[in-house]
Design an enzyme around this catalytic site. Structure first.
Site, PDB file in Angstrom:
ATOM      1  N   ASP A 152       0.817  -1.215   0.000  1.00 38.07           N
ATOM      2  CA  ASP A 152       0.000   0.000   0.000  1.00 38.07           C
ATOM      3  C   ASP A 152       0.850   1.265   0.000  1.00 38.07           C
ATOM      4  OD1 ASP A 152      -2.368  -1.352  -0.130  1.00 38.07           O
ATOM      5  OD2 ASP A 152      -2.935  -1.066   1.959  1.00 38.07           O
ATOM      6  N   GLY A 153       2.029   1.212   0.651  1.00 36.91           N
ATOM      7  CA  GLY A 153       2.916   2.375   0.646  1.00 36.91           C
ATOM      8  C   GLY A 153       3.371   2.741  -0.753  1.00 36.91           C
ATOM      9  N   THR A 205      -9.592   3.254   6.246  1.00 38.49           N
ATOM     10  CA  THR A 205      -9.141   1.950   6.741  1.00 38.49           C
ATOM     11  C   THR A 205      -7.669   1.979   7.133  1.00 38.49           C
ATOM     12  OG1 THR A 205      -8.759   1.278   4.428  1.00 38.49           O
ATOM     13  CG2 THR A 205     -10.829   0.584   5.455  1.00 38.49           C
ATOM     14  N   SER A 250      -6.680   6.349  10.573  1.00 36.39           N
ATOM     15  CA  SER A 250      -7.928   6.787  11.190  1.00 36.39           C
ATOM     16  C   SER A 250      -8.668   5.631  11.857  1.00 36.39           C
ATOM     17  CB  SER A 250      -8.836   7.448  10.141  1.00 36.39           C
ATOM     18  OG  SER A 250     -10.095   7.774  10.687  1.00 36.39           O
TER      19      SER A 250
END
Length: 281
Positions: free
Chosen positions: A70-71, A183, A186
Site C-alpha cells: 500500500d505504501g 481503513t 484513522s
C-alpha cells in the site's frame, strides 16, 4: 495497449518479480515503459532502453502496473495517478487494501486488461497548503496526519470547517482522511470505515483528552482549516505517511478536496466488503 511499470525498487524480490513478468509482456507484443529508477535497479538492457520518468509514464501509458504494498501504491498515486492514468496494484507487501491482485493472479488478470474486462474506481485526493513560509501543495490519497511526535505535551488543535469554528481538540494529533484512508491510521484511532469511492472527508482526533469527542464526517466540498498551538516547537504534518512539512506555533493549514483524483483498476468480483472482512479479521 501501452503499459507502464512502477514498483518498489528497494526490494530485490519485487525487482525479480518484475523481470519475470516482463518476458510475458514482451511475448504478448505489448508496448511498455518502466519508471527510470526501477529500470536502473533492474539493470537489464530492455528495461533501460524503455525507461522514462513518472510524468511521462503517466502521459504515455493506458494503464500503469504498480508492484509493492500500500505504501508503494500511495507513492504511485501522488507521482503517477494524479495525472489520471488508471493504476493496478500488485500486492507484494503487507496488508494490501489498495492493491488489487496478488503476483500469482497477475498473468490471468493481464489477459483481462487486454480484453478491457475491468472497472475503474475513482478515488478523491486531498490537498493541503500552509500559510506563511512554504508555498508547496501536498497531496494525499489516504490522509494528512499531524502528530505530536517527540513533543512532550498534548497539542491544542483548532479546527474551522467551511469558515465556521468547530472545535479545539486537546489530543496527541489529528487525522484528516479520505474514504480511501478510512481503513488506515484513522481506523486505528477509532474512526469509522467509509466506502472507498465516497467523496466525504473524515476528521479523527488522535487520543483526544475529551471523552465526548468523536470523529466527524464532512462533505467533500468543505474546506478545513487547522491551527496547532504549541510553545517554541515545530511539529510535522505528513501526507500518506511520506511527504510532509513542518508547522510552527499557530501556523494555519488549509485542507480540501483536490481537483485531481486517482483512478484504480478494479475487477468486478473483488468486493470491498470481502476485502475488509479478510484484512481486518
Amino acid at each position: 495497449m501501452k503499459l507502464g511499470i512502477f514498483g518498489n525498487h528497494t526490494k530485490q524480490q519485487i525487482v525479480r518479480m518484475i523481470k519475470e513478468h516482463l518476458e510475458w509482456i514482451r511475448n504478448k507484443g505489448i508496448e511498455f515503459y518502466i519508471e527510470k529508477e526501477l529500470a536502473e535497479k533492474m539493470g537489464v538492457h530492455i528495461a533501460l532502453e524503455n525507461s522514462i520518468d513518472c510524468e511521462d509514464l503517466a502521459k504515455k501509458c493506458e494503464i500503469v502496473l504498480v508492484f509493492g504494498g500500500d505504501g508503494t501504491m500511495l507513492l504511485a498515486a501522488r507521482k503517477i495517478g494524479i495525472f489520471g492514468v488508471p493504476i493496478l496494484g500488485i500486492n507484494s507487501g503487507g496488508l494490501g487494501f489498495l492493491t488489487e491482485v496478488t503476483p500469482e493472479e497477475l498473468i490471468e488478470n493481464m489477459e483481462r486488461l487486454l480484453k478491457k474486462d475491468y472497472e475503474i474506481d475513482n478515488r478523491i485526493l486531498l490537498e493541503a497548503r500552509k500559510f506563511g513560509d512554504d508555498d508547496r501543495v501536498l497531496y494525499a490519497l489516504n490522509d494528512f496526519v499531524i502528530d505530536k511526535g517527540f513533543y512532550g505535551r498534548t497539542l491544542t488543535i483548532k479546527v474551522v470547517i467551511e469558515g465556521t469554528y468547530y472545535n479545539k481538540y486537546t489530543s496527541n494529533g489529528i487525522i484528516v482522511s479520505t474514504a480511501t484512508g478510512s481503513t488506515a491510521y484513522s481506523l486505528s484511532a477509532g474512526g469509522p470505515v467509509l466506502y472507498p469511492t465516497l467523496k466525504d472527508i473524515l476528521i479523527t482526533p488522535i487520543c483526544s483528552h475529551e471523552l465526548a469527542v468523536r470523529p466527524l464526517i464532512v462533505p467533500g466540498e468543505y474546506i478545513i482549516e487547522i491551527q496547532v498551538q504549541l510553545e517554541n516547537y515545530s511539529i510535522s504534518m505528513y501526507a500518506d505517511g511520506q511527504a510532509g512539512f513542518l508547522l510552527k506555533n499557530n501556523q494555519r493549514v488549509e485542507i480540501k478536496r483536490s481537483e485531481y483524483s486517482v483512478n484504480l483498476v478494479h475487477f468486478r468480483e473483488r468486493s470491498f466488503y470481502q476485502v475488509l472482512r479478510k484484512k481486518l479479521s
